[in-house]
Write a protein that holds these residues in place. Structure first.
Motif: not given
Lengths: 280, 116
Positions: A257-260, A37-39, A275-277
């Protein structure tokens, strides 16, 4: 006007809260989960949202079966952590984005969603855990919150299609809200798990990984699935994933999708996040 | 669990179960408050008397028979509060419902080879 800056889908498993309370964040069992979850946490720190709209289900803590709303919206200026049987957890009181909540209430009713409006509401791990995962355990939360509670416990629960439509409405509410607030939407629950019956302990990591990989880029299948499909594929409590569709429906069709992150099992649950933008 | 469940071995809290389990779940919901927990711990029988449990539900609560409680309409999110006054790990509750001992449950359902 307010701006939607991103969407987070995440688990809200209560054992995550217990691990934090017992100081097990860096234990062998839990470190890989929290590290993933750090990112997202870094992204929140950099993007500094003003308002977090959190979609979650109450787990028999704020509502009982005597009167159970299919959909409820917090319109309060503060929300206390609920007593789930072990006493309220030592997390800060959540400050409510009261003005936005009332704006959303108007938008919902005018858009033919009719929520129970809650001005005195304790919130359980469904809201606490996602907030802790991305904001840690600060003295005071750095964002104001808007809780949206969905009944996923007593049938009939709302349909996945309805959840998507709620997300579209939420987007219109954000886009029409005066001011410069930066809004992030947290769709929570899941991933695969089943706590009840002879199928208890069912998890489906393959389906979970597919969900994590595709909910941003290609949610078409998930949008079309029935409630029964969700239960079969993700387990009876895994059907909580329909609440991620509110978040996804709120975002543009094209997202990055920035992070998963995925981890299984967290207690008895497939756990993770995206995490989506918006792409544009 | 029964042929009436639409999805095998998956007891959804539908009209039938919600009606059957109402008193049982209400009893468990009472443990959300410090007063309810203190009353349960001080005199479990007297606490249970406050609710209109069936004999079978009462026996299941006394025996901490999680599988039976669910069969009789208990929903885990409510009956889990019993494990707050009488500590039982969630995975043991899961194993009991699956009809397995804990190591077998962890291995075959959750893919874990240790008791973690």
């Amino acid at each position: 006007m307010a701006e939607l800056i991103g969407g987070l889908g995440t688990s809200h498993v209560p054992s995550i809260a217990m691990a934090l309370d017992k100081g097990l964040r860096d234990s062998e069992e839990w470190k890989p989960f929290f590290d993933g979850y750090a990112p997202a946490r870094q992204w929140m720190a950099e993007k500094r949202p003003d308002i977090a709209v959190v979609i979650f289900n109450d787990h028999g803590n704020s509502f009982f079966l005597d009167r159970l709303p299919t959909l409820a919206l917090g319109v309060a200026d503060r929300y206390r952590p609920a007593d789930e049987g072990w006493g309220p957890r030592p997390v800060p009181v959540f400050e409510g984005a009261e003005d936005f909540s009332w704006h959303l209430a108007d938008c919902m009713v005018e858009g033919h969603f009719d929520p129970l409006l809650c001005r005195d509401l304790d919130v359980d791990h469904g809201m606490q855990v996602p907030m802790e995962l991305v904001f840690g355990r600060p003295e005071a939360w750095p964002v104001k919150v808007v809780p949206i509670l969905v009944n996923t416990i007593q049938y009939p629960i709302p349909t996945p299609q309805r959840m998507w439509a709620l997300g579209e409405l939420l987007r219109r509410a954000i886009d029409s809200y005066p001011g410069n607030d930066r809004v992030v939407v947290l769709g929570t629950g899941g991933l695969s798990h089943q706590l009840q019956g002879a199928r208890a302990g069912f998890i489906n990591p393959e389906a979970d990984r597919e969900w994590i990989a595709r909910i941003g880029s290609d949610p078409t299948r998930y949008r079309a699935m029935s409630r029964e499909d969700y239960i079969e594929e993700f387990g009876s409590e895994g059907a909580e994933l329909i609440m991620w569709l509110v978040m996804r429906g709120c975002m543009d069709a094209e997202v990055n999708t920035l992070h998963q992150h995925y981890f299984a099992p967290a207690s008895m649950t497939g756990a993770g996040m995206v995490l989506l933008e918006n792409a544009a | 669990m029964t042929s009436e469940d639409r999805i095998p071995d998956t007891p959804l809290l539908d009209r039938r179960r919600a009606n059957m389990g109402y008193a049982l779940n209400k009893m468990a919901m009472g443990l959300s408050s410090p007063e309810g927990r203190a009353a349960f711990l001080a005199d479990e029988e007297a606490y249970l008397d406050r609710f209109e449990l069936s004999d079978a539900q009462r026996a299941a609560v006394r025996a901490r028979d999680w599988r039976e409680m669910v069969r009789l309409g208990g929903n885990l999110f409510f009956i889990l509060k019993i494990s707050a006054v009488d500590p039982t790990p969630i995975r043991e509750i899961g194993a009991a419902q699956a009809g397995m001992d804990l190591p077998e449950f962890l291995k075959t359902r959750l893919g874990k080879v240790t008791n973690g």
